[in-house]
Design an enzyme around this catalytic site. Structure first.
Site, PDB file in Angstrom:
ATOM      1  N   ASP A  12       0.532  -1.099   0.045  1.00  0.00           N
ATOM      2  CA  ASP A  12      -0.015  -0.040  -0.200  1.00  0.00           C
ATOM      3  C   ASP A  12       0.935   1.305   0.179  1.00  0.00           C
ATOM      4  O   ASP A  12       2.095   1.181   0.084  1.00  0.00           O
ATOM      5  CB  ASP A  12      -1.080  -0.094   1.222  1.00  0.00           C
ATOM      6  N   HIS A  13       0.331   2.468   0.181  1.00  0.00           N
ATOM      7  CA  HIS A  13       0.836   3.697  -0.017  1.00  0.00           C
ATOM      8  C   HIS A  13       2.237   3.776   0.334  1.00  0.00           C
ATOM      9  O   HIS A  13       3.007   3.663   1.459  1.00  0.00           O
ATOM     10  CB  HIS A  13       0.061   4.649   1.017  1.00  0.00           C
ATOM     11  N   GLU A  63      -2.518   8.796   6.491  1.00  0.00           N
ATOM     12  CA  GLU A  63      -2.171   7.356   6.554  1.00  0.00           C
ATOM     13  C   GLU A  63      -0.639   7.396   6.713  1.00  0.00           C
ATOM     14  O   GLU A  63      -0.099   7.619   5.929  1.00  0.00           O
ATOM     15  CB  GLU A  63      -2.586   6.815   5.358  1.00  0.00           C
ATOM     16  N   HIS A 106      -9.035   9.249   4.185  1.00  0.00           N
ATOM     17  CA  HIS A 106      -8.715   8.017   4.658  1.00  0.00           C
ATOM     18  C   HIS A 106      -9.486   8.406   6.209  1.00  0.00           C
ATOM     19  O   HIS A 106      -9.438   9.245   6.684  1.00  0.00           O
ATOM     20  CB  HIS A 106      -7.173   8.021   5.043  1.00  0.00           C
ATOM     21  N   HIS A 111      -9.766   4.574  -2.868  1.00  0.00           N
ATOM     22  CA  HIS A 111      -9.110   4.738  -1.402  1.00  0.00           C
ATOM     23  C   HIS A 111     -10.130   5.603  -0.534  1.00  0.00           C
ATOM     24  O   HIS A 111     -10.993   5.976  -0.753  1.00  0.00           O
ATOM     25  CB  HIS A 111      -7.857   5.583  -1.387  1.00  0.00           C
ATOM     26  N   ASN A 160      -9.605  -0.165  -0.819  1.00  0.00           N
ATOM     27  CA  ASN A 160      -8.957  -0.359   0.238  1.00  0.00           C
ATOM     28  C   ASN A 160      -9.880  -0.359   1.214  1.00  0.00           C
ATOM     29  O   ASN A 160     -10.683   0.431   1.455  1.00  0.00           O
ATOM     30  CB  ASN A 160      -7.688   0.552   0.317  1.00  0.00           C
TER      31      ASN A 160
END
Length: 340
Positions: free
Chosen positions: A95-96, A169, A212, A249, A271
């Site tokens: 992820d990110h 995040e 997020h 997201h 996600n």
């Protein structure tokens, strides 16, 4: 089934796009949360995606060294073994990853997978994410071009985020404002840089107000219909209908209608982290409160070993998180859609 091969992963994504459903991408930080995710997918008869963020990988690497590559590789290797016992296809994803962590995370993992492929094996991960949303679009796409070529050589799919997702995040944060919406021009510039598959397959995390974390109703304005505008704008210029494989997201707390609109407009991956974190932790907290005199040695007593045994509360956590994964597969229409 084993972890998805590159061919199976591509088939998964193609089936999702054609069938207008998406796979939950579940963030994991331990063997326990991995097993919970796998259990949820198996119970739902859904293929799925398991992913590890930079923070998750650092945690997995142990607090002595906090090495992200070690943590990610260790859990991925474990997943390759344990996933064989589950009757679904699972893709592994990172992820990110922002620019300052590429050299300590994604680039080494890409190199590792390229060596595996050269040796006639499958890559360790099936996709990696480059989060360049904090950079200018020009710089973002320049890095994406480099990474897409590395990913292509390793038989891996790249995920790119071209405009910001709000909230925070793993230390990357963006304000909640009007910049959280990708434009058709942004999408066209992305295709001009990355192509339409001929340079390597990529997933696009476009922004349509995504944030997020979980916010109270009214604090976040999602516009999933924007995804159709992006697809149509690029299709008009380049002649390829529905060109993008979109990623959703900041999906925790979204309404059913917002999710359905996103699916109709090309989202193939969504996600899920905040909701599954809570689902995992909530029964643990309940167990501790209900059994405080067992998990603690109160007033000089010896406590209750069965109460503080990690397996006791760990099983509750696994079951709860698995149930949340099942719920996600139903919301995203992937339940019952596993490749036979």
């Amino acid at each position: 089934m084993p972890i998805a091969t590159p061919e199976v992963y591509n088939e998964m994504l193609d089936r999702a796009k054609a069938g207008k459903f998406a796979y939950p991408a579940i963030n994991v930080t331990s063997s326990q949360t991995l097993n919970a995710a796998l259990r949820g997918f198996a119970e739902a008869e859904s293929d799925g995606i398991v992913q590890i963020s930079t923070g998750g990988a650092e945690f997995l690497g142990g607090q002595y060294s906090k090495d992200m590559v070690t943590g990610a590789v260790a859990l991925a290797e474990y997943a390759h073994i344990i996933a064989e016992k589950y009757p679904v296809n699972i893709a592994l994803h990172t992820d990110h990853c922002p620019k300052d962590k590429l050299d300590g995370y994604v680039r080494p993992l890409l190199a590792l997978s390229e060596e595996r492929v050269k040796a006639g094996r499958n890559p360790l991960f099936q996709s990696h994410m480059w989060d360049g949303s904090a950079e200018t679009l020009a710089d973002n796409l320049a890095v994406a071009q480099e990474l897409l070529e590395l990913a292509r050589r390793a038989n891996i799919i790249l995920e790119v985020e071209i405009t910001p997702t709000g909230g925070e995040e793993d230390g990357v944060s963006h304000e909640i404002n009007d910049e959280l919406y990708t434009t058709v021009d942004d999408a066209i510039r992305t295709v001009e840089a990355l192509g339409l598959g001929e340079k390597g397959r990529y997933l696009l995390a476009a922004s349509f107000g995504n944030v997020h974390g979980v916010y109270k109703p009214g604090n976040v304005v999602l516009r999933p219909e924007l995804l159709k505008e992006l697809n149509d704008g690029v299709a008009a210029k380049f002649g390829k209908p529905a060109p993008f494989d979109f990623v959703f997201h900041g999906g925790s707390g979204s309404t059913e209608q917002e999710i359905q609109t996103a699916l109709e407009n090309g989202v193939v991956k969504m996600n899920l982290d905040t909701d599954t974190q809570y689902a995992f932790t909530r029964p643990v907290a309940g167990h501790m409160f209900a059994n405080y005199d067992g998990v603690l040695k109160v007033d000089g007593e010896v406590g209750n070993k069965k109460a503080y045994d990690p397996r006791t509360w760990g099983k509750l956590a696994e079951a709860s998180m698995a149930a949340r994964v099942v719920e996600a597969t139903k919301n995203l229409r992937s339940a019952g859609n596993k490749i036979k």
